[in-house]
Design an enzyme around this catalytic site. Structure first.
Site, short mmCIF file in Angstrom:
data_model
loop_
_atom_site.label_atom_id
_atom_site.label_comp_id
_atom_site.label_asym_id
_atom_site.label_seq_id
_atom_site.Cartn_x
_atom_site.Cartn_y
_atom_site.Cartn_z
CE LYS A 174 -70.54 65.81 -39.58
NZ LYS A 174 -70.06 67.01 -38.90
CE1 TYR A 225 -71.77 71.89 -32.73
CE2 TYR A 225 -71.33 70.27 -34.43
CZ TYR A 225 -71.66 70.57 -33.12
OH TYR A 225 -71.89 69.56 -32.22
CG ASP A 252 -63.79 71.63 -38.15
OD1 ASP A 252 -63.76 70.50 -38.69
OD2 ASP A 252 -64.56 71.91 -37.21
#
Ligand SMILES: *Cc1c(COP(=O)(O)O)cnc(C)c1O
Length: 437
Positions: A269, A142, A237
């Site tokens: 995050k 994702y 990522d």
């Protein structure tokens, strides 16, 4: 106070599914999601007055526990100086420097507001820099909800078992090649066939959105070498793993010792300390293709927001080696207790690991999980009863088997013991689960 049940009923009249991000609706575990009103250290408190040991940690940002005094203080004093200036501030460079000190090969940074924006920009930049159109991604990874990367994405899409998303054009989907994770032959074959059209390979540094999947030894290095050999870029990522799997994310456990760096990283995050900040960074030659220097346009009204920068700087300044040692140790303890409880109850499972990040996969002890197909083939129906048993014992787990479990430096022995005490009953609930018909 209004109860979670009442709040959820009202929210469903106000927002699709009652939520602003799908996993919060508890679609894969059922029941009423507790509405949270405050958080401190390792604990969340809901509208009904219940406290939970939090194993979600805001999906990663709460690395130091909730409401860490250093971050709260930094935010309060930033707020006192004003909320947003629409102009450059000294703290943007400070946060950029803290990231460059940790991750190899970050020569330029650009701050954005969400992980999705970071990966979206990285993909556009890779296409602009190489002059090529195709992007390679792995099934189950994702990267946020940008159109071109929703094909076979994990996270909420794994839970919902959707192939992708409505609203993504066939033309967009056709510019993304989706390969099986950990499959080097598939990569070699894709480059043999489309090599001069591939702009970039994007991968989670360690997949954590189809549950955790361990990258096979040298897999990311292989991606770095293959992309370089073919004039394509590697986008690593680190939105979830960055500043969490180690001081330098999962790259810190792989590239740092193996001696490679990606062309571009994406961060999110943890980097914002709980406020909406994300970033991309990498080789100057590539990053300088971004506007205003280069032809690839990108901008953001709230990018580099001063309050978010203050939170990020405080977070990274306090994310010391001791913090990572603590989280690593507690993670191992929890993995041990989890596997012991499940084994005791006779539940076949494997623990999937990437540094201190982990998840459980039911019915997979023989082979483990190496890719999305194997993740989806597990006995996922065992998770809902396991989850609800833990929740009723005051433990807040990710509400889907396809998500990682998160710890923080605030998870002390008292919090850990509460988790350990709750595990046997949850393991029994998993043992007696039956597949839905
Ligand atoms: C969460 C996540 C994103 C998206 O970040 P948002 O801030 O939710 O847009 C991208 N990539 C990975 C690996 C993530 O875990």
């Amino acid at each position: 106070m209004t109860s979670s049940a009442e709040l959820f009923a009202t929210a469903q009249q106000l927002m699709p599914g009652g939520v602003n991000s799908p996993v919060r609706a508890f679609g894969s575990v059922g029941g009423v999601p507790p509405f949270m009103v405050s958080a401190k250290g390792a604990y969340l408190s809901d509208a009904d007055g219940n406290d939970y040991v939090d194993l979600v940690c805001s999906w990663g940002p709460a690395l130091l526990g909730h409401a860490h005094p250093a971050i709260q203080d930094a935010v309060h004093s930033a707020v006192d100086r004003g909320l947003s200036f629409g102009a450059s501030t000294p703290d943007e460079g400070k946060l950029a420097r803290l990231v460059m000190d940790r991750f190899g090969g970050v020569e330029r940074m650009r701050m954005v507001s969400t992980g999705t924006e970071a990966t979206m920009t990285a993909v556009r930049l890779a296409r602009g820099y190489t002059g090529r159109d195709l992007i390679v991604k792995f099934a189950g990874c994702y990267h946020g909800h940008l159109d071109s990367l929703l094909a076979a994405a994990g996270s909420g899409l794994a839970t919902l078992a959707l192939p992708g998303s409505a609203g993504v054009t066939a033309a967009t989907a056709a510019e993304t090649l989706v390969l099986a994770y950990n499959d080097r032959e598939a990569i070699t074959a894709a480059f043999a066939e489309h090599g001069d059209k591939i702009a970039a390979v994007i991968t989670e540094s360690a997949p954590c959105n189809m549950g955790v999947v361990t990258p096979e030894d040298g897999f990311n290095k292989f991606l770095a070498e293959t992309t370089t050999a073919n004039g394509a870029l590697l986008i690593l990522d680190e939105v979830l793993t960055g500043f969490r799997a180690s001081d330098a994310g999962y790259w810190g456990l792989t590239g740092r010792t193996e001696g490679w760096t990606p062309d571009l990283y994406t961060f999110g995050k943890v980097i914002g300390g709980g406020l909406p900040t994300a970033a991309l960074g990498g080789r100057a030659e590539v990053m300088d293709y971004l506007s205003p220097l280069g032809p690839v346009y990108q901008a953001g009204t709230l990018s580099g927001n001063p309050v978010a920068m203050a939170a990020g700087i405080a977070q990274l300044t306090h994310a010391t080696p001791e913090v990572y040692a603590h989280i690593d140790a507690k993670s191992l303890e929890l993995q041990g207790a989890l596997t012991e409880a499940l084994t005791e109850a006779g539940v076949d499972h494997s623990i999937q690991r990437a540094g201190n990040l982990f998840s459980v996969a039911f019915g997979t002890s023989e082979t483990g999980v190496h890719n999305y197909a194997e993740a989806q083939a597990q006995e996922a129906y065992r998770y809902a009863p396991f989850f609800h048993s833990m929740l009723s014992s005051g433990i807040y787990l990710p509400p889907s088997v396809f998500e990682a479990w998160f710890l923080s430096s605030a998870h002390d022995d008292e919090a850990m013991n509460k988790i350990f005490d709750a595990l046997p009953a949850a393991a029994s609930a998993a043992a007696s689960a039956v597949p839905a018909v």
